[in-house]
Motif scaffolding. Structure first.
Motif: not given
Length: 314
Positions: A57-84
Motif C-alpha cells: 500500500g505504498l503507491l501514490p494516489g494516481n495509482a489504480e490497483v486491480r487483483g488480489t493478494a493475500h497473506t496470513g488471511g489478510r487481503e493486502l490490496l484492499g486494506a485501508d492505511e490504518d490496517t496496513l
C-alpha cells in the motif's frame, strides 16, 4: 506446505497528466510458500518495485490497483492505511526498501530508530534494549560505531544495511527485499543475502526483487522474470541458472549478458510502459520473432513465449 503469499492478477496503472496512462504491472500471479525464497528479476523499469509497493500500500494516489493478494488471511490490496500500518507493515510483512535513505527518519540516529523498532515489534524490556539493538545491527553487518550517526552521515551502502537491520527486527512471516544489495560490495552483498536466506530457512517467506542475478542464484528457490510489467518466465532456480536453463529468449539474454557467461548484452531497449506494443513486448528485441508474436502470449507451462527455447538446447 503453507502458502504465505498468494498474488492473483495483480495490475497497477498510473493515471498521468493529460490523460496518459502507464501500465506498470499487468496480470501478475504467483504464490510464495513458507521456507521459500522467490527472486523477482529483470531490467530496471520492468515493474518489480511497483509490485512490491502495491503489496504494502505504498503507491501514490494516481495509482489504480486491480487483483488480489493475500497473506496470513489478510487481503493486502484492499486494506485501508490504518490496517496496513498497524497490522501488516513490519509485523506480517517486512520491507527492505529500494531507496533506504527515503525510509530512514533524517532527524533521528540509526540507534534511535532501531531502538524504537525493537521495542515496538519485540517488546524487549528497557534493560535489554542496548544488547538487542546491537544484535539487530549485527544481523545486517551494520557497524556498531556508526549507530549514533544520522542517515545523512551514512554512505549508500551503510544506509542499505541500516534499512535491512530495521526490516529484520520483527522476524515478519513474509519479508520483501527490494534491491537489498544496492551499494554493497560483493562480499557484503553475499553476507546480506545469506542473512535473508536464513529468514526463509526459519520457515518464513522471502520475496527478493533484484537485478543482481548472482545474488538471486545464491539464495533463490524459484525465479520469476519480469519484462515490461509482466512475468514472462517462472522456473525453479536450479533449472533456471543451471540445466536446462531459461526458456524465454529474454530470460536467456539476461543470463548471457553476465560477465561470467557470454558477456553479450540484449540488443535494444525495453518499451516505454505508456506505449506497450499490442503483441509480445519483447518482439522488437527478440531473435526468434515471427508473425505469431503480434499476439500477446500467455504464461503457459512457466513461459510466456510463442517460441520458447527447447529445454534440451536452452
Amino acid at each position: 506446505m503453507t502458502t504465505l503469499l498468494s498474488v492473483t492478477g495483480l495490475s497497477v496503472r498510473f493515471r498521468m497528466r493529460g490523460g496518459r496512462t502507464v501500465d506498470a504491472v499487468t496480470g501478475v500471479s504467483f504464490g510464495l510458500a513458507a521456507g521459500e525464497c522467490l527472486a523477482l528479476v529483470g531490467e530496471s523499469g520492468c515493474g518489480k518495485s511497483v509490485l512490491a509497493s502495491a503489496l504494502l500500500g505504498l503507491l501514490p494516489g494516481n495509482a489504480e490497483v486491480r487483483g488480489t493478494a493475500h497473506t496470513g488471511g489478510r487481503e493486502l490490496l484492499g486494506a485501508d492505511e490504518d490496517t496496513l500500518a498497524r497490522q501488516v507493515r513490519g509485523r506480517r510483512v517486512g520491507l527492505v526498501p529500494q531507496s533506504p535513505a527515503a525510509h530512514l527518519t533524517p532527524v533521528r540516529t540509526v540507534r534511535a530508530q532501531l531502538t524504537e523498532t525493537v521495542r515496538e515489534l519485540t517488546g524487549t524490556p528497557k534493560a535489554g534494549l542496548t544488547a538487542a539493538v546491537t544484535a539487530a545491527a549485527a544481523r545486517a553487518a551494520f557497524p556498531p560505531d556508526h549507530l549514533d550517526r544520522y542517515p545523512h552521515q551514512l554512505s549508500g551502502g551503510l544506509a542499505q544495511r541500516a534499512a535491512t537491520a530495521l526490516a529484520l527486527v520483527g522476524d515478519a512471516p513474509l519479508l520483501i527485499a527490494d534491491e537489498p544489495t544496492t551499494g554493497l560490495d560483493r562480499a557484503l552483498a553475499d553476507r546480506t543475502m545469506d542473512e535473508l536466506r536464513r529468514h526463509a530457512d526459519d520457515g518464513r517467506g522471502l520475496l527478493v526483487i533484484t537485478h543482481d542475478l548472482a545474488a538471486a542464484a545464491r539464495i533463490a528457490d524459484r525465479v520469476a522474470v519480469m519484462y515490461a510489467g509482466r512475468v514472462v518466465e517462472l522456473a525453479p532456480a536450479d533449472a533456471f541458472f543451471g540445466e536446462p536453463g531459461p526458456r524465454h529468449p529474454y530470460a536467456a539474454g539476461l543470463l548471457a549478458a553476465l560477465p561470467e557467461r557470454d558477456f553479450t548484452p540484449i540488443p535494444g531497449m525495453p518499451p516505454e510502459l505508456d506505449a506497450l506494443p499490442g503483441g509480445c513486448a519483447f518482439a522488437p528485441r527478440c531473435p526468434r520473432v515471427t508473425d505469431a508474436c503480434a499476439e500477446r502470449p500467455a504464461l503457459t507451462g512457466g513461459t510466456a513465449c510463442h517460441h520458447a527455447l527447447d529445454p534440451a538446447h536452452a
